[in-house]
Design a protein around this motif. Structure first.
Motif, PDB file in Angstrom:
ATOM      1  N   VAL A   1       0.818  -1.208   0.000  1.00  0.00           N
ATOM      2  CA  VAL A   1       0.000   0.000   0.000  1.00  0.00           C
ATOM      3  C   VAL A   1       0.857   1.266   0.000  1.00  0.00           C
ATOM      4  O   VAL A   1       0.614   2.190  -0.773  1.00  0.00           O
ATOM      5  CB  VAL A   1      -0.948   0.003   1.226  1.00  0.00           C
ATOM      6  N   ALA A   2       1.870   1.307   0.851  1.00  0.00           N
ATOM      7  CA  ALA A   2       2.639   2.540   1.058  1.00  0.00           C
ATOM      8  C   ALA A   2       3.870   2.669   0.174  1.00  0.00           C
ATOM      9  O   ALA A   2       4.418   3.752   0.039  1.00  0.00           O
ATOM     10  CB  ALA A   2       3.061   2.635   2.516  1.00  0.00           C
ATOM     11  N   GLY A   3       4.327   1.570  -0.404  1.00  0.00           N
ATOM     12  CA  GLY A   3       5.538   1.629  -1.209  1.00  0.00           C
ATOM     13  C   GLY A   3       6.783   1.652  -0.358  1.00  0.00           C
ATOM     14  O   GLY A   3       6.732   1.500   0.854  1.00  0.00           O
ATOM     15  N   LYS A   4       7.929   1.879  -1.009  1.00  0.00           N
ATOM     16  CA  LYS A   4       9.178   1.791  -0.262  1.00  0.00           C
ATOM     17  C   LYS A   4       9.480   3.019   0.589  1.00  0.00           C
ATOM     18  O   LYS A   4      10.429   3.013   1.348  1.00  0.00           O
ATOM     19  CB  LYS A   4      10.340   1.448  -1.182  1.00  0.00           C
ATOM     20  N   ASP A   5       8.667   4.063   0.496  1.00  0.00           N
ATOM     21  CA  ASP A   5       8.883   5.236   1.345  1.00  0.00           C
ATOM     22  C   ASP A   5       8.683   4.933   2.821  1.00  0.00           C
ATOM     23  O   ASP A   5       9.258   5.600   3.671  1.00  0.00           O
ATOM     24  CB  ASP A   5       7.956   6.385   0.935  1.00  0.00           C
ATOM     25  N   LEU A   6       7.859   3.949   3.117  1.00  0.00           N
ATOM     26  CA  LEU A   6       7.589   3.587   4.511  1.00  0.00           C
ATOM     27  C   LEU A   6       8.208   2.241   4.877  1.00  0.00           C
ATOM     28  O   LEU A   6       7.800   1.606   5.843  1.00  0.00           O
ATOM     29  CB  LEU A   6       6.086   3.586   4.786  1.00  0.00           C
ATOM     30  N   THR A   7       9.193   1.832   4.101  1.00  0.00           N
ATOM     31  CA  THR A   7       9.943   0.619   4.427  1.00  0.00           C
ATOM     32  C   THR A   7      11.420   0.964   4.533  1.00  0.00           C
ATOM     33  O   THR A   7      11.886   1.928   3.913  1.00  0.00           O
ATOM     34  CB  THR A   7       9.764  -0.485   3.366  1.00  0.00           C
ATOM     35  N   ASN A   8      12.129   0.196   5.316  1.00  0.00           N
ATOM     36  CA  ASN A   8      13.572   0.382   5.467  1.00  0.00           C
ATOM     37  C   ASN A   8      14.242  -0.973   5.592  1.00  0.00           C
ATOM     38  O   ASN A   8      13.665  -1.922   6.129  1.00  0.00           O
ATOM     39  CB  ASN A   8      13.896   1.210   6.719  1.00  0.00           C
ATOM     40  N   ASP A   9      15.463  -1.043   5.100  1.00  0.00           N
ATOM     41  CA  ASP A   9      16.289  -2.227   5.283  1.00  0.00           C
ATOM     42  C   ASP A   9      16.902  -2.145   6.673  1.00  0.00           C
ATOM     43  O   ASP A   9      17.294  -1.059   7.125  1.00  0.00           O
ATOM     44  CB  ASP A   9      17.382  -2.284   4.226  1.00  0.00           C
ATOM     45  N   VAL A  10      16.999  -3.294   7.341  1.00  0.00           N
ATOM     46  CA  VAL A  10      17.514  -3.334   8.712  1.00  0.00           C
ATOM     47  C   VAL A  10      18.798  -4.160   8.737  1.00  0.00           C
ATOM     48  O   VAL A  10      18.856  -5.246   8.172  1.00  0.00           O
ATOM     49  CB  VAL A  10      16.475  -3.924   9.685  1.00  0.00           C
ATOM     50  N   TYR A  11      19.790  -3.631   9.414  1.00  0.00           N
ATOM     51  CA  TYR A  11      21.080  -4.283   9.584  1.00  0.00           C
ATOM     52  C   TYR A  11      21.380  -4.396  11.072  1.00  0.00           C
ATOM     53  O   TYR A  11      21.039  -3.504  11.846  1.00  0.00           O
ATOM     54  CB  TYR A  11      22.195  -3.474   8.906  1.00  0.00           C
ATOM     55  N   ALA A  12      22.024  -5.493  11.455  1.00  0.00           N
ATOM     56  CA  ALA A  12      22.437  -5.686  12.847  1.00  0.00           C
ATOM     57  C   ALA A  12      23.957  -5.714  12.895  1.00  0.00           C
ATOM     58  O   ALA A  12      24.622  -6.180  11.966  1.00  0.00           O
ATOM     59  CB  ALA A  12      21.857  -6.974  13.405  1.00  0.00           C
ATOM     60  N   ARG A  13      24.469  -5.258  14.023  1.00  0.00           N
ATOM     61  CA  ARG A  13      25.919  -5.146  14.171  1.00  0.00           C
ATOM     62  C   ARG A  13      26.328  -5.466  15.598  1.00  0.00           C
ATOM     63  O   ARG A  13      25.714  -5.009  16.554  1.00  0.00           O
ATOM     64  CB  ARG A  13      26.326  -3.719  13.831  1.00  0.00           C
ATOM     65  N   ASP A  14      27.372  -6.265  15.721  1.00  0.00           N
ATOM     66  CA  ASP A  14      28.060  -6.427  17.000  1.00  0.00           C
ATOM     67  C   ASP A  14      28.834  -5.127  17.193  1.00  0.00           C
ATOM     68  O   ASP A  14      29.626  -4.747  16.322  1.00  0.00           O
ATOM     69  CB  ASP A  14      28.995  -7.626  16.915  1.00  0.00           C
ATOM     70  N   PRO A  15      28.628  -4.420  18.307  1.00  0.00           N
ATOM     71  CA  PRO A  15      29.276  -3.111  18.471  1.00  0.00           C
ATOM     72  C   PRO A  15      30.805  -3.157  18.436  1.00  0.00           C
ATOM     73  O   PRO A  15      31.441  -2.133  18.250  1.00  0.00           O
ATOM     74  CB  PRO A  15      28.793  -2.623  19.832  1.00  0.00           C
TER      75      PRO A  15
END
Length: 167
Positions: free
Chosen positions: A4-18
């Motif tokens: 419905v909203a397109g990629k404007d309301l989506t984000n890719d998520v990344y995790a990181r060991d600090p």
């Protein structure tokens, strides 16, 4: 939500060991327009962090509880792989005011899944979320991708084709 909203309301998520500069792609988050990205991540933090730790048990599980979550624009994996300088990751935080008021139907998380012994997509970034390596491009004045980088990009493209066919 993404449909419905397109990629404007989506984000890719990344995790990181600090303690490292490796950021692992772990999935995508979506939200309705009334909910900020920060609240969407904070509301789903426990689920996203657990998924990260189980997806990358050797790299991320040991630091479960202190993992960092970072976001990039939606569907930017190829730009990240090419080290595009305009793509800066933004660090998210576990505790955000009013995040507990966000209803489950207002946010979503689609976790990355590995198939056929995939190695998973990762990128090396600075502590402020910028690419460490120079941009990869076709022009002669830019560096060309290494064999390993080409393999990684092909794997990512193939996984996107499979995920688009599933929709």
């Amino acid at each position: 939500i993404k449909t419905v909203a397109g990629k404007d309301l989506t984000n890719d998520v990344y995790a990181r060991d600090p303690k490292t500069d490796t950021f692992w792609f772990i999935g995508k988050v979506a939200r309705v327009s009334d909910i900020s990205l920060e609240k969407a991540i904070a509301r789903q933090w426990s689920m996203i962090e657990e998924h990260s730790a189980r997806l990358r048990p050797s790299e991320l599980y040991p630091t479960w509880g202190s993992l960092q979550l970072w976001v990039a624009p939606g569907d930017s994996e190829m730009d990240v792989a090419y080290c595009k300088p305009e793509i800066q990751f933004i660090q998210m935080f576990r505790d955000v005011d009013d995040a507990t008021a966000v209803r489950n139907v207002e946010v979503g998380f689609a976790g990355e899944l590995y198939e056929n012994d995939e190695e998973g997509f990762r990128t090396i970034r600075t502590a402020d979320g910028m690419a460490i390596k120079p941009e990869i491009g076709a022009q002669g004045d830019q560096r060309q991708p290494s064999e390993a980088e080409l393999d990684e990009m092909m794997e990512m493209l193939n996984s996107q084709v499979v995920s688009n066919e599933d929709q």
